[in-house]
Write a protein that holds these residues in place. Structure first.
Motif: not given
Length: 55
Positions: A13-17, A23-25
């Motif tokens: 899923r995509e996450g967020r710093n 946006t990070i994978a």
């Protein structure tokens, strides 16, 4: 019986710093979950006779 351990698959899923907002994978992963036995849950919660007003 104490309970059951299961392996749960978590999809990629995509996450967020949180500090930069970038946006990070996030890769797929496997997580270990535990489900306690009914006897353990009842013992911790005071048994089935207990009524504390919670719905």
């Amino acid at each position: 019986m104490f309970g059951k351990f299961k392996v749960k698959e978590s999809p990629a899923r995509e996450g967020r710093n949180p500090s930069t907002g970038a946006t990070i994978a996030l890769a797929a992963s496997r997580k270990l979950t535990f489900t306690p036995a009914k006897a353990i849950k009842d013992g911790l919660n005071g048994g089935a006779d207990r009524h504390d007003g919670a719905s």
